[in-house]
Design a protein around this motif. Structure first.
Motif, PDB file in Angstrom:
ATOM      1  N   LEU A 180       7.630  14.102  -5.162  1.00 57.36           N
ATOM      2  CA  LEU A 180       7.651  12.596  -4.540  1.00 57.36           C
ATOM      3  C   LEU A 180       6.385  12.094  -4.782  1.00 57.36           C
ATOM      4  N   ARG A 181       6.530  10.764  -5.359  1.00 56.84           N
ATOM      5  CA  ARG A 181       5.490   9.815  -5.507  1.00 56.84           C
ATOM      6  C   ARG A 181       5.583   8.608  -4.759  1.00 56.84           C
ATOM      7  N   ALA A 182       4.536   7.982  -4.530  1.00 54.47           N
ATOM      8  CA  ALA A 182       4.287   6.904  -3.518  1.00 54.47           C
ATOM      9  C   ALA A 182       5.228   5.646  -4.264  1.00 54.47           C
ATOM     10  N   ASN A 183       5.241   5.557  -5.537  1.00 56.08           N
ATOM     11  CA  ASN A 183       5.912   4.597  -6.004  1.00 56.08           C
ATOM     12  C   ASN A 183       7.689   4.942  -6.123  1.00 56.08           C
ATOM     13  N   GLU A 184       7.914   5.930  -5.489  1.00 61.97           N
ATOM     14  CA  GLU A 184       9.617   6.343  -5.323  1.00 61.97           C
ATOM     15  C   GLU A 184       9.775   6.055  -4.030  1.00 61.97           C
ATOM     16  N   VAL A 185       9.178   5.417  -3.006  1.00 65.22           N
ATOM     17  CA  VAL A 185       9.471   5.252  -1.647  1.00 65.22           C
ATOM     18  C   VAL A 185       9.892   3.644  -1.514  1.00 65.22           C
ATOM     19  N   GLY A 186      10.790   3.676  -0.656  1.00 63.48           N
ATOM     20  CA  GLY A 186      10.997   2.247  -0.295  1.00 63.48           C
ATOM     21  C   GLY A 186      10.738   2.147   1.319  1.00 63.48           C
ATOM     22  N   TYR A 187      10.140   1.115   1.692  1.00 60.71           N
ATOM     23  CA  TYR A 187       9.839   0.976   3.143  1.00 60.71           C
ATOM     24  C   TYR A 187      10.325  -0.591   3.604  1.00 60.71           C
ATOM     25  N   LEU A 188      10.872  -0.275   5.152  1.00 58.43           N
ATOM     26  CA  LEU A 188      11.358  -1.490   5.624  1.00 58.43           C
ATOM     27  C   LEU A 188      10.543  -1.565   6.848  1.00 58.43           C
ATOM     28  N   ARG A 247       0.877  -1.158  -0.125  1.00 58.66           N
ATOM     29  CA  ARG A 247      -0.176   0.077   0.047  1.00 58.66           C
ATOM     30  C   ARG A 247       0.775   1.135   0.121  1.00 58.66           C
ATOM     31  N   ALA A 248       1.925   1.206   0.780  1.00 57.82           N
ATOM     32  CA  ALA A 248       2.861   2.366   0.706  1.00 57.82           C
ATOM     33  C   ALA A 248       3.493   2.741  -0.405  1.00 57.82           C
ATOM     34  N   THR A 249       3.840   1.624  -1.394  1.00 59.01           N
ATOM     35  CA  THR A 249       4.488   1.843  -2.360  1.00 59.01           C
ATOM     36  C   THR A 249       3.738   2.174  -3.600  1.00 59.01           C
ATOM     37  N   GLY A 250       2.346   2.083  -3.245  1.00 61.04           N
ATOM     38  CA  GLY A 250       1.400   2.785  -4.332  1.00 61.04           C
ATOM     39  C   GLY A 250       0.623   1.538  -4.877  1.00 61.04           C
ATOM     40  N   THR A 251       0.455   0.161  -4.307  1.00 66.99           N
ATOM     41  CA  THR A 251      -0.508  -0.811  -5.104  1.00 66.99           C
ATOM     42  C   THR A 251      -1.674  -0.731  -4.279  1.00 66.99           C
ATOM     43  N   ARG A 252      -2.882  -0.611  -4.944  1.00 68.12           N
ATOM     44  CA  ARG A 252      -4.102  -0.801  -4.499  1.00 68.12           C
ATOM     45  C   ARG A 252      -4.568  -1.704  -3.882  1.00 68.12           C
ATOM     46  N   THR A 253      -4.019  -1.980  -2.821  1.00 64.92           N
ATOM     47  CA  THR A 253      -4.277  -3.222  -1.909  1.00 64.92           C
ATOM     48  C   THR A 253      -5.899  -3.393  -1.649  1.00 64.92           C
ATOM     49  N   GLY A 254      -6.560  -2.420  -1.211  1.00 67.59           N
ATOM     50  CA  GLY A 254      -8.087  -2.446  -0.988  1.00 67.59           C
ATOM     51  C   GLY A 254      -8.654  -3.315  -2.261  1.00 67.59           C
ATOM     52  N   LEU A 255      -8.417  -2.659  -3.300  1.00 77.21           N
ATOM     53  CA  LEU A 255      -9.063  -3.372  -4.647  1.00 77.21           C
ATOM     54  C   LEU A 255      -8.797  -5.097  -4.446  1.00 77.21           C
TER      55      LEU A 255
END
Lengths: 279, 239
Positions: free
Chosen positions: B66-74, A168-176
């Motif tokens: 900055l867009r969501a698909n440019e973020v990495g998360y641990l 979700r944080a990286t932009g995938t529409r998990t809810g869908l």
């Protein structure tokens, strides 16, 4: 063996049941991999009990079972998903609450209308005679949708199953994807329920995933293996139930259990052997 | 313009404020460490920066496009993940998913990036191993490799060294620092390990339900609050 099969498939109702059963097993196992790994196994159980309640009401109203059951069970699926996501009420307790309430409503409705008879037994433990032509069509459509979803969205399903927050944080529409999986699970359960039985259908979702997780170490192989295990177990189960005149649903579940134990033994055996080698 | 700007931001859970009074800026290429006691709102703030939570008051701005698909998360690991049947490679590759948009399959470039990040963290030998059979430190590396696959600009790490032994902790810190220095990716890290934080981070944000301190690491160690927190930790350890 061949004689038995040709003899079996001379009955139209058995052919229908086998087609629907194989397709439902396939869909249930694929969806089950994601559900089991996300710790949503209880959703299957909850939905089948809700399905039982709606089936009872549909019979009481003289309505077609699928037209009543599908929308209600789909709604219940979304509700259960919501409950599992919000941790305010513990998800497992809420699901147990809903499923036993639905079961109770079903039983009361039946006893008030037709009375407790063999129908109830059929609903709870399944009946091979229940499949109509419409069920066959619906199960084919369902199988096509589920297979397409798994092929096209395989990577997304993996990401959502493994780590929903990251996805979700990286932009995938998990809810869908969660809704889609809940929706398809609901339809799979409603379809398979009358044959497998409301109390037994959830095993089609849980067993294949657990069985293949015993031996497989990659998500891809787990998914493929679960699908094969499920389809093969169903087929063996139907043949066994034909040969020994045992209830279909229960036979399929027992075959699933046997295969699970077999895989489990294989893995335990493998680990022990490995341990010996190292020593 | 800063990469992230917080103005009087608060985040709450079910109406209860978890952290408030956030006023800070993160610039591209910064290395910021979030410190504070348990329940001081660090993980909540990380969720807010990931847009998993919206601020209950104030605002968070994202600059530099900055867009969501440019973020990495641990993330912190969940119990369900620890026995997940997937190969390390599958997990790392899933970091590239956000780049794919609606295209269903990974391209060659994605697989190359996954392999490159696996090599960068020195876990080639784990590539085909099952995730659930890896040790805690190995799992963290796999997840860090996945985060690297996902990031272009920003890397958010939620207690990356939790439960790791001191040796592995130091290695992981060095790798994170190297990534920050060499690629210019902004790093925001939550840590309970204050000595590691002041050693590697450029900026410190100290939380305790509200923002207690924000500034450079040098300012933090010189400040009363910073010195007090470090002293307390040290005393806690020696006891």
């Amino acid at each position: 063996m061949m004689e038995t099969l040709t003899e079996m498939f001379a009955y139209t109702f058995l052919v229908r049941a086998v087609i629907v059963g194989l397709l439902v097993s396939l869909c249930a196992s694929l969806l089950g991999v994601s559900l089991v790994l996300k710790r949503y196994s209880m959703i299957g159980d909850g939905l089948s009990n809700v399905g039982f309640g709606t089936l009872a009401i549909a019979t009481a109203m003289n309505a077609a079972p699928l037209t009543v059951s599908i929308p209600v069970v789909v709604l219940a699926a979304f509700l259960l998903l919501r409950i599992s996501e919000n941790s305010k009420i513990k998800g497992d307790a809420a699901i147990a609450l809903i499923s036993s309430s639905a079961l109770a409503i079903g039983v009361v409705v039946i006893s008030l209308t037709t009375g407790m008879n063999t129908d109830v037994c059929g609903y709870l433990f399944g009946s091979i005679l229940a499949m109509s032509k419409g069920d066959v069509v619906l199960s084919v459509v369902l199988a096509i949708v589920v297979l397409t979803l798994f092929v096209l969205c395989y990577n997304k399903i993996f990401a959502v199953t493994f780590d929903e927050n990251f996805a979700r944080a990286t932009g995938t529409r998990t809810g869908l994807y969660n809704m889609l999986i809940a929706f398809l699970t609901a339809i799979t359960i409603v379809l398979g329920m009358r044959m497998m039985g409301a109390l037994l259908i959830s095993s089609l979702i849980i067993f294949p995933a657990l069985t293949s997780m015993r031996v497989c170490k990659k998500f891809k192989t787990v998914t493929v293996c679960a699908a094969f295990v499920s389809v093969i177990c169903f087929f063996i189960g139907v043949v066994v139930s034909y040969l020994y005149a045992t209830p279909t649903g229960a036979s399929v579940v027992l075959v699933n259990l046997a295969v699970f134990l077999l895989f489990w033994a294989v893995r335990s055996g493998g680990t022990i052997m490995k341990g010996k080698k190292i020593l | 313009m800063a990469l992230i700007t917080c103005r009087d931001a608060s985040f709450s859970y079910e109406g209860r404020v978890a952290v408030s009074g956030l006023n800070f800026e993160v610039r591209s290429g910064d290395y910021l460490c979030l410190v504070g006691e348990n329940g001081s709102g660090k993980s909540t703030l990380i969720k807010g920066l990931l847009c998993l939570k919206t601020p209950s008051a104030g605002s968070v701005f994202f600059g530099d496009g900055l867009r969501a698909n440019e973020v990495g998360y641990l993330p912190q690991q969940t119990a369900a993940q620890k026995d997940f049947p997937a190969s390390a490679y599958e997990v790392v590759l899933s970091g590239r998913l956000s780049r794919r948009g609606i295209r269903p399959f990974y391209a060659k470039a994605d697989k190359l990036a996954a392999t490159k990040n696996i090599e960068r963290l020195g876990i080639e030998n784990l590539k085909n191993r099952c995730y659930r059979e890896l040790s805690g430190g190995q799992q963290q590396r796999v997840l860090l490799a996945r985060a690297l696959c996902a990031t272009k600009k920003l890397l958010l790490l939620d207690e990356p060294v939790a439960g790791l032994d001191p040796l592995v902790t130091q290695e992981l810190y060095r790798e994170i620092e190297k990534i920050n220095r060499e690629t210019g990716i902004t790093v925001i890290m939550v840590s309970h390990d204050i000595s590691g934080a002041v050693r590697y981070a450029g900026h410190i944000l100290h939380l305790n339900g509200t923002q207690v301190f924000f500034g450079t690491t040098a300012e933090y160690t010189a400040s009363e609050i910073g010195a007090g927190f470090m002293e307390g930790k040290r005393r806690g350890i020696t006891q």
